[in-house]
Design an enzyme around this catalytic site. Structure first.
Site, PDB file in Angstrom:
ATOM      1  N   LYS A   1       7.936 -17.470 -10.539  1.00  0.00           N
ATOM      2  CA  LYS A   1       7.181 -16.278 -11.146  1.00  0.00           C
ATOM      3  C   LYS A   1       6.103 -16.976 -11.988  1.00  0.00           C
ATOM      4  O   LYS A   1       6.352 -17.909 -12.781  1.00  0.00           O
ATOM      5  CB  LYS A   1       8.190 -15.579 -12.090  1.00  0.00           C
ATOM      6  CG  LYS A   1       7.392 -14.396 -12.689  1.00  0.00           C
ATOM      7  CD  LYS A   1       8.285 -13.467 -13.611  1.00  0.00           C
ATOM      8  CE  LYS A   1       7.238 -12.527 -14.460  1.00  0.00           C
ATOM      9  NZ  LYS A   1       8.230 -11.937 -15.484  1.00  0.00           N
TER      10      LYS A   1
ATOM     11  N   ASP B   1      -4.550  -6.338   5.392  1.00  0.00           N
ATOM     12  CA  ASP B   1      -5.615  -7.155   5.822  1.00  0.00           C
ATOM     13  C   ASP B   1      -5.493  -8.265   5.545  1.00  0.00           C
ATOM     14  O   ASP B   1      -5.855  -9.256   6.006  1.00  0.00           O
ATOM     15  CB  ASP B   1      -6.798  -6.218   5.681  1.00  0.00           C
ATOM     16  CG  ASP B   1      -7.075  -5.202   6.489  1.00  0.00           C
ATOM     17  OD1 ASP B   1      -6.577  -5.019   7.492  1.00  0.00           O
ATOM     18  OD2 ASP B   1      -7.754  -4.140   5.993  1.00  0.00           O
TER      19      ASP B   1
ATOM     20  N   ASN C   1       0.827  -1.165   0.064  1.00  0.00           N
ATOM     21  CA  ASN C   1      -0.012  -0.189   0.026  1.00  0.00           C
ATOM     22  C   ASN C   1       0.888   1.252   0.003  1.00  0.00           C
ATOM     23  O   ASN C   1       2.098   1.008  -0.189  1.00  0.00           O
ATOM     24  CB  ASN C   1      -1.055   0.137   1.166  1.00  0.00           C
ATOM     25  CG  ASN C   1      -0.260  -0.200   2.218  1.00  0.00           C
ATOM     26  OD1 ASN C   1       0.436   0.962   2.941  1.00  0.00           O
ATOM     27  ND2 ASN C   1      -0.010  -1.084   3.377  1.00  0.00           N
TER      28      ASN C   1
ATOM     29  N   PHE D   1      -3.777   3.513  15.248  1.00  0.00           N
ATOM     30  CA  PHE D   1      -3.942   4.603  14.121  1.00  0.00           C
ATOM     31  C   PHE D   1      -5.240   4.085  13.229  1.00  0.00           C
ATOM     32  O   PHE D   1      -5.556   2.957  12.965  1.00  0.00           O
ATOM     33  CB  PHE D   1      -2.777   4.579  13.093  1.00  0.00           C
ATOM     34  CG  PHE D   1      -1.844   5.969  13.829  1.00  0.00           C
ATOM     35  CD1 PHE D   1      -1.153   5.812  14.885  1.00  0.00           C
ATOM     36  CD2 PHE D   1      -1.704   7.148  13.018  1.00  0.00           C
ATOM     37  CE1 PHE D   1      -0.672   7.053  15.290  1.00  0.00           C
ATOM     38  CE2 PHE D   1      -1.133   8.098  13.438  1.00  0.00           C
ATOM     39  CZ  PHE D   1      -0.337   8.057  14.559  1.00  0.00           C
TER      40      PHE D   1
ATOM     41  N   LYS E   1     -10.745  -2.164  18.659  1.00  0.00           N
ATOM     42  CA  LYS E   1      -9.538  -2.664  18.975  1.00  0.00           C
ATOM     43  C   LYS E   1      -9.051  -2.805  20.495  1.00  0.00           C
ATOM     44  O   LYS E   1      -8.088  -2.975  20.954  1.00  0.00           O
ATOM     45  CB  LYS E   1      -8.441  -1.864  18.340  1.00  0.00           C
ATOM     46  CG  LYS E   1      -8.727  -1.578  16.789  1.00  0.00           C
ATOM     47  CD  LYS E   1      -7.594  -2.432  15.991  1.00  0.00           C
ATOM     48  CE  LYS E   1      -8.033  -2.427  14.698  1.00  0.00           C
ATOM     49  NZ  LYS E   1      -7.004  -3.109  13.853  1.00  0.00           N
TER      50      LYS E   1
ATOM     51  N   PRO F   1      -3.261 -11.691  10.767  1.00  0.00           N
ATOM     52  CA  PRO F   1      -3.386 -11.529  12.092  1.00  0.00           C
ATOM     53  C   PRO F   1      -3.611  -9.913  12.545  1.00  0.00           C
ATOM     54  O   PRO F   1      -2.859  -9.186  12.071  1.00  0.00           O
ATOM     55  CB  PRO F   1      -2.363 -12.036  12.976  1.00  0.00           C
ATOM     56  CG  PRO F   1      -1.330 -12.060  11.980  1.00  0.00           C
ATOM     57  CD  PRO F   1      -1.869 -12.312  10.803  1.00  0.00           C
ATOM     58  N   ASP F   2      -4.467  -9.530  13.404  1.00  0.00           N
ATOM     59  CA  ASP F   2      -4.820  -7.974  13.678  1.00  0.00           C
ATOM     60  C   ASP F   2      -3.540  -8.069  14.951  1.00  0.00           C
ATOM     61  O   ASP F   2      -3.779  -8.301  15.918  1.00  0.00           O
ATOM     62  CB  ASP F   2      -6.031  -7.989  13.906  1.00  0.00           C
ATOM     63  CG  ASP F   2      -6.192  -6.302  14.452  1.00  0.00           C
ATOM     64  OD1 ASP F   2      -5.310  -5.717  14.916  1.00  0.00           O
ATOM     65  OD2 ASP F   2      -7.320  -5.746  14.010  1.00  0.00           O
ATOM     66  N   ILE F   3      -2.474  -7.164  14.523  1.00  0.00           N
ATOM     67  CA  ILE F   3      -1.223  -7.265  15.437  1.00  0.00           C
ATOM     68  C   ILE F   3      -1.837  -6.518  16.758  1.00  0.00           C
ATOM     69  O   ILE F   3      -1.629  -6.612  17.853  1.00  0.00           O
ATOM     70  CB  ILE F   3       0.074  -6.562  14.641  1.00  0.00           C
ATOM     71  CG1 ILE F   3       0.336  -7.456  13.618  1.00  0.00           C
ATOM     72  CG2 ILE F   3       0.895  -6.414  15.806  1.00  0.00           C
ATOM     73  CD1 ILE F   3       1.307  -6.703  12.660  1.00  0.00           C
TER      74      ILE F   3
ATOM     75  N   LYS G   1     -13.669   2.155  15.889  1.00  0.00           N
ATOM     76  CA  LYS G   1     -12.213   1.206  15.757  1.00  0.00           C
ATOM     77  C   LYS G   1     -11.647   1.365  17.098  1.00  0.00           C
ATOM     78  O   LYS G   1     -11.022   0.232  17.577  1.00  0.00           O
ATOM     79  CB  LYS G   1     -11.343   2.030  14.686  1.00  0.00           C
ATOM     80  CG  LYS G   1     -10.202   1.132  14.438  1.00  0.00           C
ATOM     81  CD  LYS G   1      -9.368   1.520  13.026  1.00  0.00           C
ATOM     82  CE  LYS G   1     -10.384   1.285  11.809  1.00  0.00           C
ATOM     83  NZ  LYS G   1      -9.759   1.312  10.680  1.00  0.00           N
TER      84      LYS G   1
HETATM   85  O1  C5P Z   1      -8.383  -2.290  11.001  1.00  0.00           O
HETATM   86  P1  C5P Z   1      -7.448  -1.197  10.537  1.00  0.00           P
HETATM   87  O2  C5P Z   1      -6.513  -1.700   9.729  1.00  0.00           O
HETATM   88  O3  C5P Z   1      -8.162  -0.191  10.076  1.00  0.00           O
HETATM   89  O4  C5P Z   1      -6.538  -0.863  11.892  1.00  0.00           O
HETATM   90  C1  C5P Z   1      -5.629   0.095  11.922  1.00  0.00           C
HETATM   91  C2  C5P Z   1      -4.664   0.056  13.276  1.00  0.00           C
HETATM   92  O5  C5P Z   1      -4.639  -1.511  13.474  1.00  0.00           O
HETATM   93  C3  C5P Z   1      -3.410   0.556  13.092  1.00  0.00           C
HETATM   94  O6  C5P Z   1      -2.981   0.932  14.283  1.00  0.00           O
HETATM   95  C4  C5P Z   1      -2.727  -0.766  12.368  1.00  0.00           C
HETATM   96  O7  C5P Z   1      -1.304  -0.492  12.611  1.00  0.00           O
HETATM   97  C5  C5P Z   1      -3.246  -1.602  13.402  1.00  0.00           C
HETATM   98  N1  C5P Z   1      -3.126  -3.130  12.367  1.00  0.00           N
HETATM   99  C6  C5P Z   1      -2.617  -4.030  12.906  1.00  0.00           C
HETATM  100  N2  C5P Z   1      -2.652  -5.250  12.519  1.00  0.00           N
HETATM  101  C7  C5P Z   1      -3.417  -5.548  11.297  1.00  0.00           C
HETATM  102  C8  C5P Z   1      -4.144  -4.428  10.802  1.00  0.00           C
HETATM  103  C9  C5P Z   1      -4.202  -3.185  11.549  1.00  0.00           C
HETATM  104  O8  C5P Z   1      -1.687  -3.833  14.100  1.00  0.00           O
HETATM  105  N3  C5P Z   1      -3.247  -6.810  10.672  1.00  0.00           N
END
Ligand code: C5P
Length: 402
Positions: free
Chosen positions: A292, A282, A213, A332, A350, A310-312, A346
């Protein structure tokens, strides 16, 4: 908050080829809002003219203690009394030795000796050949100068003008500038350990293609710099970005969301503050081709399937340390519209105490931004400014909430 704005610095040059970097430093200090009075030794004038330094600083340079421009003929007293700090860059081996012994046979050393020691800090940026730097005499002098409350900056490492390679180069102007900004910054996070994620992630499709991105990492790096300048021990976990590491910040480079996840798991146990600025992908392709993927003569396009990363941040925010207050988490949100509503939602989703919203398309890759801070009490706007200024403000806001 720019800690150098409005500061008056005496910039001293002693003799060394690094004097050319002092010219750049002078410009950078003035650009940062400081006023600069240059004082040069005889030896420095062999490397750089006073005319150049006068043009860059906008003030006549002082080179002699017998300067008749001063009504009382006491340049050493007058110059040192009006300074917020004296910065000697370059500081030669000889100049350090003179400082150590309190010698005062030229204006610069005389002024350093005459400064009110508790009001006017003395900061020196050593510059010399690697053997001169490594010599026990120099190392002894540096140790004693530190004990005498002189703030001795690090030296750089690399090619030297003499053709040798090693320690002893003067730091680059930008590095000295960052160290000086840090010197004047209030130590709001002293003793804290801060972990920051920054930049995009890269999710490979095959060995030559991937999904990423437009995040540049600039906001995250500015936050890491601000936290470091506020006295914290800082680690930044960076996706693929082409940015210089802020001074004094430990950097771990990663590529994919999974790499970032693993690095965060290892590092976050030592942190008291976790700031997730990274634009983590995501999803990642379900499989990565080893080779390739080639175009198909029949014109068939590859079918990509995705799985969720995973959502860190959410994972860290649910850990025991975050839940019991030992770890303060900041998230963020990069949105395109309805910032307040999305950031508020959010933050709750979170489970973080502070969520920082920004408009992605108007900030990705830029040097400025505008932030909306959302916490349990409501929202606070930080209007458009440079990312560094916003990072400084954000660190102050975090420090207030700890
Ligand atoms: O869900 P979204 O991507 O909009 O959330 C943004 C926040 O979550 C940011 O702080 C981003 O660094 C964190 N994030 C994360 N791991 C992910 C997706 C987002 O830590 N897989």
């Amino acid at each position: 908050m720019n800690t150098l704005a409005g500061k008056h610095l005496v910039l001293g040059l002693s003799g060394g080829i690094a004097c050319f970097k002092a010219a750049e430093l002078c410009r950078a200090l003035i650009k940062a809002g400081a006023s600069v009075q240059v004082v040069m030794t005889d030896a420095a004038e062999h490397f750089m003219t006073a005319v150049t330094m006068q043009a860059l600083s906008g003030r006549a340079v002082y080179t002699s203690q017998w300067d008749a421009r001063e009504a009382n003929n006491m340049a050493h007293i007058n110059l040192s009394r009006e300074a917020d700090a004296i910065v000697v860059a370059p500081a030669s081996a000889d100049f350090l030795a003179k400082l150590l012994h309190g010698r005062a046979d030229d204006l610069l050393s005389l002024m350093c000796l005459a400064r009110p020691i508790d009001k006017v800090p003395l900061i020196v940026a050593p510059a010399m050949n690697r053997e001169m730097w490594a010599n026990p005499a120099t190392q002894r002098n540096v140790a004693q100068l530190k004990a005498d409350c002189v703030y001795v900056l690090d030296v750089g490492q690399g090619d030297q003008a003499c053709g040798e390679t090693g320690d002893g180069r003067m730091l680059e102007a930008q590095e000295i500038l960052e160290d000086l900004q840090a010197f004047f910054a209030p130590k709001l996070l002293a003793g804290k350990t801060v972990l920051v994620t920054a930049g995009p992630t890269y999710e490979a499709i095959d060995p030559v293609r991937g999904i990423t991105n437009l995040s540049s990492g600039k906001m995250g790096f500015a936050i890491a710099r601000a936290a470091r300048q506020a006295g914290a021990d800082v680690t930044v976990i960076a996706g693929p970005v082409s940015l210089a590491t802020p001074r004094g910040v430990r950097r771990i480079d990663v590529r994919s969301a999974q790499d970032m996840f693993c690095a965060v798991q290892t590092q976050v146990t030592q942190a008291q503050i976790f700031i997730a600025t990274a634009a983590v992908a995501d999803w990642r392709p379900h499989t990565q081709a080893d080779q390739k993927i080639k175009k198909d003569a029949a014109g068939h396009t590859p079918q990509l399937a995705f799985i969720e990363n995973p959502d860190i941040l959410a994972g860290v925010a649910q850990s025991d340390r975050a839940q019991n207050g030992a770890l303060f988490c900041v998230g963020f949100a990069a949105e395109s519209h309805d910032l307040l509503a999305h950031a508020t939602a959010k933050r709750l989703r979170k489970q973080v105490p502070l969520l920082v919203g920004n408009i992605g398309p108007s900030t990705f890759g830029q040097d400025d931004n505008a932030l909306l801070l959302v916490d349990a009490l409501g929202a606070t706007e930080l209007p458009r400014a440079s990312k560094q200024d916003l990072a400084d403000e954000l660190i102050a806001e975090i420090a207030r909430r700890l």
